[in-house]
Scaffold this active site. Structure first.
Site, PDB file in Angstrom:
ATOM      1  N   ALA A 206       0.885  -1.375  -0.257  1.00  0.00           N
ATOM      2  CA  ALA A 206       0.236   0.241   0.054  1.00  0.00           C
ATOM      3  C   ALA A 206       0.798   0.800   0.040  1.00  0.00           C
ATOM      4  O   ALA A 206       1.212   1.719   0.883  1.00  0.00           O
ATOM      5  CB  ALA A 206      -0.797   0.148   1.164  1.00  0.00           C
ATOM      6  N   ALA A 208       1.552   4.053  -1.750  1.00  0.00           N
ATOM      7  CA  ALA A 208       1.614   5.516  -1.678  1.00  0.00           C
ATOM      8  C   ALA A 208       1.376   6.619  -0.529  1.00  0.00           C
ATOM      9  O   ALA A 208       0.277   5.573  -0.033  1.00  0.00           O
ATOM     10  CB  ALA A 208      -0.001   5.948  -2.812  1.00  0.00           C
ATOM     11  N   CYS A 324      -0.431   3.807  11.711  1.00  0.00           N
ATOM     12  CA  CYS A 324      -0.702   4.272  12.755  1.00  0.00           C
ATOM     13  C   CYS A 324      -2.224   4.883  12.898  1.00  0.00           C
ATOM     14  O   CYS A 324      -2.009   5.656  13.323  1.00  0.00           O
ATOM     15  CB  CYS A 324      -0.253   5.943  11.161  1.00  0.00           C
ATOM     16  SG  CYS A 324      -1.834   5.676  10.118  1.00  0.00           S
TER      17      CYS A 324
END
Length: 383
Positions: A206, A208, A324
């Site tokens: 993933a 970008a 995150c």
């Protein structure tokens, strides 16, 4: 006006259940920008000491990261006023995205303005608030109220007193030359934990906007091969521009949903799965809208990516899983899922945060303890 109301009630309860008495400190930290704003030196083009000199000439105060030789950080300035400060000026309301930028020291441009008091004219001192009324900064109007509300471009307010101030980097010559990439400390640690080698075939599932991909490329010295996948064509286009700016040459960009990765029949030496997540660790959070229901749904969604990663790894290959976010379900619970599927936890070569909740050997960054984004990293091997 406390940080309390920035978080939905059920999320506050969830945090208190998970983090106990530390939950309030964590939420208060999440409300503010990071104390140390990191950039990664692009070692494909320069060295840290050279870049430090350039940045000083450009008027900044760079400091060396003690953990990473490619890390530089800047100290956050602020808060410049108290939470209950009320300047009583004419008011400009900015959308959430623009308000978060002003809160960290950016200027306010016309597209970010939702509404403005009708009698504002250029030169007036104004206060800028987010859609829920939080004061994010004070500045000088550079347009009339009507222009602010209707223009699709241009500077609406020159911000003179933001709540916090982080350095503005994208205008710098050194940025245009591709000498650095703005990247959080935990995100840099992630590529280091992957330990990519010059001969490796690496997949970034993933990828970008490309921060970790670019870091992996520089750790590989632009050798080997990286396949970087993203399902957004738009984000891949931007990523391509970024990689060109940085002089990265060993990346193939692939537009697809990486849950379908096994269909390509590739077997990788190393896979980075920086999983789509609830982003609960991102700072600053003026307002959080996610709830425990979102956490559950996202953790399930992530397992499809995890499955695809396991199937696409060589025997003895390494998977680094990062997010995150700070929830348990998207982090440790998914690591347990991987362990049930036969993967083994590996020791991380760079460990500067806290151990996981109920699992040793995974790395958890807390915003209040580590002065970073909230973040999670696990390293596993397919045995």
């Amino acid at each position: 006006m406390g940080y309390e109301e920035a978080f939905p009630g059920e999320l506050r309860e969830y945090y208190r259940g998970l983090f106990g008495s530390e939950a309030d400190e964590i939420m208060a930290s999440l409300r503010t920008p990071v104390e140390k704003y990191y950039i990664r030196v692009n070692t494909l083009k320069t060295s840290r000491s050279k870049l430090m000199e350039v940045l000083k000439k450009e008027g900044l105060k760079p400091k060396r990261s003690p953990y990473l030789k490619e890390g530089i950080y800047f100290e956050r300035e602020g808060p410049n006023f108290d939470d209950d400060y009320n300047p009583g000026l004419k008011k400009v309301v900015a959308n959430k995205f623009a308000a978060e930028s002003v809160y960290q020291g950016a200027m306010l441009y016309a597209p970010g303005v939702l509404k403005a008091d009708g009698d504002i004219k250029p030169g007036d001192e104004v206060e800028i608030r987010d859609p829920k009324g939080l004061l994010v900064g004070v500045g000088i109007a550079r347009m009339s109220a009507k222009e602010m509300e209707t223009s699709t471009r241009g500077l609406a307010v020159e911000v003179t007193l933001p709540k916090f101030k982080l350095p503005s980097l994208s205008e710098l010559e050194s940025f245009r030359e591709g000498l650095f990439y703005a990247q959080s400390l935990p995100s840099m640690v992630t590529a280091r934990v992957l330990e990519p080698g010059e001969e490796d075939l690496v997949i970034d599932m993933a990828a970008a906007p490309g921060g970790k991909t670019g870091h992996i490329a520089q750790l590989m010295g632009n050798r080997g091969e990286i396949i970087a996948i993203d399902k957004s064509r738009n984000r891949l286009k931007k990523m391509e521009e970024e990689l060109n700016r940085l002089g990265v040459k060993n990346v193939k960009l692939l537009h697809m949903d990486s849950r379908k990765l096994p269909e390509l029949g590739i077997k990788a030496d190393k896979i980075l799965l920086d999983a789509p997540c609830t982003a609960l660790g991102i700072r600053p959070k003026l307002w959080e809208s996610r709830t425990p229901k979102d956490i559950e749904a996202t953790a399930r969604y992530q397992r499809a990516f995890i499955w695809a990663a396991i199937k696409s790894l060589k025997r003895d290959g390494v998977l680094v899983y990062s997010t995150c976010t700070i929830s348990y379900e998207e982090n440790e619970a998914n690591v347990k899922f991987m362990l049930e599927k036969g993967l083994k936890l590996e020791e991380q070569p760079l460990f500067i945060a806290s151990p996981g909740i109920g699992i040793e050997g995974v790395q958890r960054f807390y915003p209040n303890r580590h002065m970073t984004q909230g973040f999670f990293i696990a390293k596993l091997r397919k045995v």
